[in-house]
Design an enzyme around this catalytic site. Sequence first.
Site, PDB file in Angstrom:
ATOM      1  N   ASP A   1       5.566 -28.925 -22.489  1.00 60.60           N
ATOM      2  CA  ASP A   1       5.034 -27.882 -21.709  1.00 60.60           C
ATOM      3  C   ASP A   1       6.299 -27.024 -21.167  1.00 60.60           C
ATOM      4  O   ASP A   1       7.231 -27.563 -21.259  1.00 60.60           O
ATOM      5  CB  ASP A   1       4.263 -28.538 -20.279  1.00 60.60           C
ATOM      6  CG  ASP A   1       2.851 -28.828 -20.556  1.00 60.60           C
ATOM      7  OD1 ASP A   1       2.517 -29.777 -19.644  1.00 60.60           O
ATOM      8  OD2 ASP A   1       2.329 -28.445 -21.427  1.00 60.60           O
TER       9      ASP A   1
ATOM     10  N   TYR B   1       3.555 -59.529 -10.913  1.00 61.55           N
ATOM     11  CA  TYR B   1       2.592 -60.334 -10.231  1.00 61.55           C
ATOM     12  C   TYR B   1       3.278 -61.805 -10.014  1.00 61.55           C
ATOM     13  O   TYR B   1       2.794 -62.305  -8.907  1.00 61.55           O
ATOM     14  CB  TYR B   1       1.371 -60.612 -11.092  1.00 61.55           C
ATOM     15  CG  TYR B   1       0.302 -59.123 -10.703  1.00 61.55           C
ATOM     16  CD1 TYR B   1       0.244 -58.215 -11.862  1.00 61.55           C
ATOM     17  CD2 TYR B   1      -0.036 -58.827  -9.652  1.00 61.55           C
ATOM     18  CE1 TYR B   1      -0.421 -57.232 -11.697  1.00 61.55           C
ATOM     19  CE2 TYR B   1      -0.694 -57.904  -9.265  1.00 61.55           C
ATOM     20  CZ  TYR B   1      -0.965 -57.070 -10.494  1.00 61.55           C
ATOM     21  OH  TYR B   1      -1.697 -55.835 -10.020  1.00 61.55           O
TER      22      TYR B   1
END
Lengths: 454, 404
Positions: free
Chosen positions: B270, B123
């Site tokens: 997974d 930012y």
Amino acid sequence: MDISSVQKLCIHLISSAVQRCRLSEDLCRLSVVLKSSPPIIRVSISDTGTGSCLEEFQDLKCNREGIGTEKWGISDNKIYHYHLNLRGSVSARRLTRLPSIPKNDAKFSGTEMLILKIPSVAAELLIERGDASGLQCENVFLPNECSPSNFSSSNVERLKSGLEEYVLKHRNSLNNKCDSCFCSRGKLKISSGVACSMESHRSPGLIVEAVIAISELSESLCFRSSGNKTEVLHFKDFSPSSVSIASLNALTSIDWRSYGLTLVSAVDQVDHALIEWENLPPYLHIDMVIHCYHKQYPTPCSTIQILVITYPGKYKYQPDRHLIRKGVKLALDDLKEKHTGLLLSAHAVKICSYAPDLASSIAGIILSSNDLKFRSKCSSLLELSQSQEIGKQTVEDRIKEKIISVIETNDRKPEKIKEAAPFLFEDDRLQDLDPADLYLEEHEGGDDVFSFPD
Amino acid sequence: MDDLSKSSMKFFSDQQLCFADILLPHEVQVRIQVTVLNFLNILSSPDPAISDLPLINRKSSNSRVSEGILTDVSWIFLSHSFCSRSLMKANATKAFIRVWKVMEMCFEILIQDKRVTQRELFYKLLCDSPHYFSSQLQVNRTIQDVVALLRCSRYSLGIMASSKGLVAGRILLQEPNQEAVDCSACGSSGYAISGDLNLLESLVMKTDARYIVVVEKVHAIFQRLAEDNVFNQIPSILLTAKGYPDIATRFLLHRMSRAFPDLPILALVDWYGSATRTKDLFFQLSHSSISKNPAGLAILSTYKFGSIGMGLEAYRYACNVKWLGLRGDDLQLIPQQSLAPLKPRDLQIARSLISSRILQDNYRQELAVMMQSGQRAEIEALYSNGYDFLVKYLAKKIVQANYI
């Protein structure tokens, strides 16, 4: 009365006179005299050159009434006078001297001749105006007014100074240099390039000289700005010539972008080529002249009967576009070399636009530092005073100047000799330089399973 | 013995190793100052030039493997090949200047003795130089460029990456001057791992666990296991980084492995990538990492070997992680309808993994089986056998030492 053909006639006559002067190894004088006694204007072209053939006049298509040519055929060493009587409306033939009278349609070809400044030829143009008050004889144009030229200058130097004067006088619409536009010397930048072709038994050596003048005028105070167009004047063998296809090809094939210019078109406008530029800065004007001529002047017919040369200066060999291109490029490179920041390539201009940001970052680091030794070392490298009060802007500006100067210097070097910049850190262990810069703007990151960044 | 073996085995790979130093703030400031001085020196020299930035290549072509011979840890590291970034190259100009801008900002941060997250830095840079920085990814890449240029760790530059890691289970963590946190009593979300490496370094850790279980996913697995207090049934510590692990999580795991060397580290991932779920994507984007649904094995490999993206630093945090599941022999526990076909991306990852030099043979065999079957499965598929099946599955595998 067809003005342009009269103009052509005059050009032809003057050209012949010039060739004769060139032949002669002595100093010659070429005079063009205009005598106006309405409704007749008399144009006299006289020279002190040698050699002439009557054949010169054979191709003059003078089938208009009212043109009478008197010639006296005398032997070589005498002066020939050729008088050409023209009848016609006075106003059309009157030579305008003041820019306020824009009737320039009878622009006298002599103005163009004067750009050439043929070596060893002193040229003058006299105009005699017959008024009610009687004859007035005035010297109108003399070369070498604005800048004295060395007697022994080369052809190209003379061409340069001729173009210089031409531009300073706003393309010969003024008598003298325009002081308001060219008050300071630096406003006009001029350079030249000469390309020669090899001599062989089939063709003589050809020389192409190109001179380019760039004027940077902050406001166009005078009547006319050429805008984004450039007239490229062409000369062949010291006479004004038409534009050759080779020349047009040469002009269109130059990589103007490397000089920061964008060419829109180059067209043949008979007596000059007209180049149109895109996005030329409004204060910038470019003038160009290209002169092709033979190294050795061909001998005229009157002295040698054996050679099958009918007209002086008519060789079959024409300069090809490579030679013309080379000449123009040499002139452009010369200009770039002598004047920093002129004709910067589009690429360099783009990189320069980033210089302020880079300078700002570096200056930011320097000024945030608490280390006084570091700051003073930076100040001394930047040649700034060592006082503590140096503001960020000063440091930033100095760094920016240096960066831009490096970019401009680099831009002047031809591609081949540009060296790679040194690295910021010298590390002996650094090896295997990978030439491809892998982290470009749109780089997507490797598909390698292990290369996801955090 | 361990240290001695490590030091002798490092001799050869050391010569090739290119690493980022972990430095104190003022040391980094000095490096940045040296950079500026070198640049100005070359700019003001008799033959002035704008110097190029030599950036260590973070590509697999520059990666090397350090095999654990006497030690049981291998890792990936980067060698000295570099690419040169020049201001004068039309498409690299902005990237060149970005490096300087980030350096300037880091310099200011260090001078003020602060630390900022990558997000905050993004930012600030967006405000300060909007023409140069348009995305978090670009900022992160530029930070890595600065790391590669100055050869100092990202953390040393004063930049933290926010961590996504969580710890739960039988471990007590005490920050300096704070109360100890019992991670088994933290509820289903566990203890959030800080992005501040110094803080993690200073944590005092105590445990009576016997295993460390690294889990790929939060919602279905980590939380479920924490809720079910699996660590009371199997004395363990649970750790997750919500997908691809960030440096802080890896750092903490590494600390645990050094502090508790007898605890095997087991990974539950997974079988291939999971289907993109909105929540995960959101997390990943908001924590500024790429969601590429990396395969489970890729995640495991990152904990195990490090990464190339942060290869100058990550090699330090490689751990001996073992693959618990899902593996080939677990497929029989999953009903056919829970299996999904492999996507092209999965195959791409598999190929990349299988050809990687660092992968051990038994992993490669498992991969080959996977590729052949052409199917993928998520850990959650085990729930089709009942909600408590996962715990049973875990317990069984651990007891049988069924991990590779």
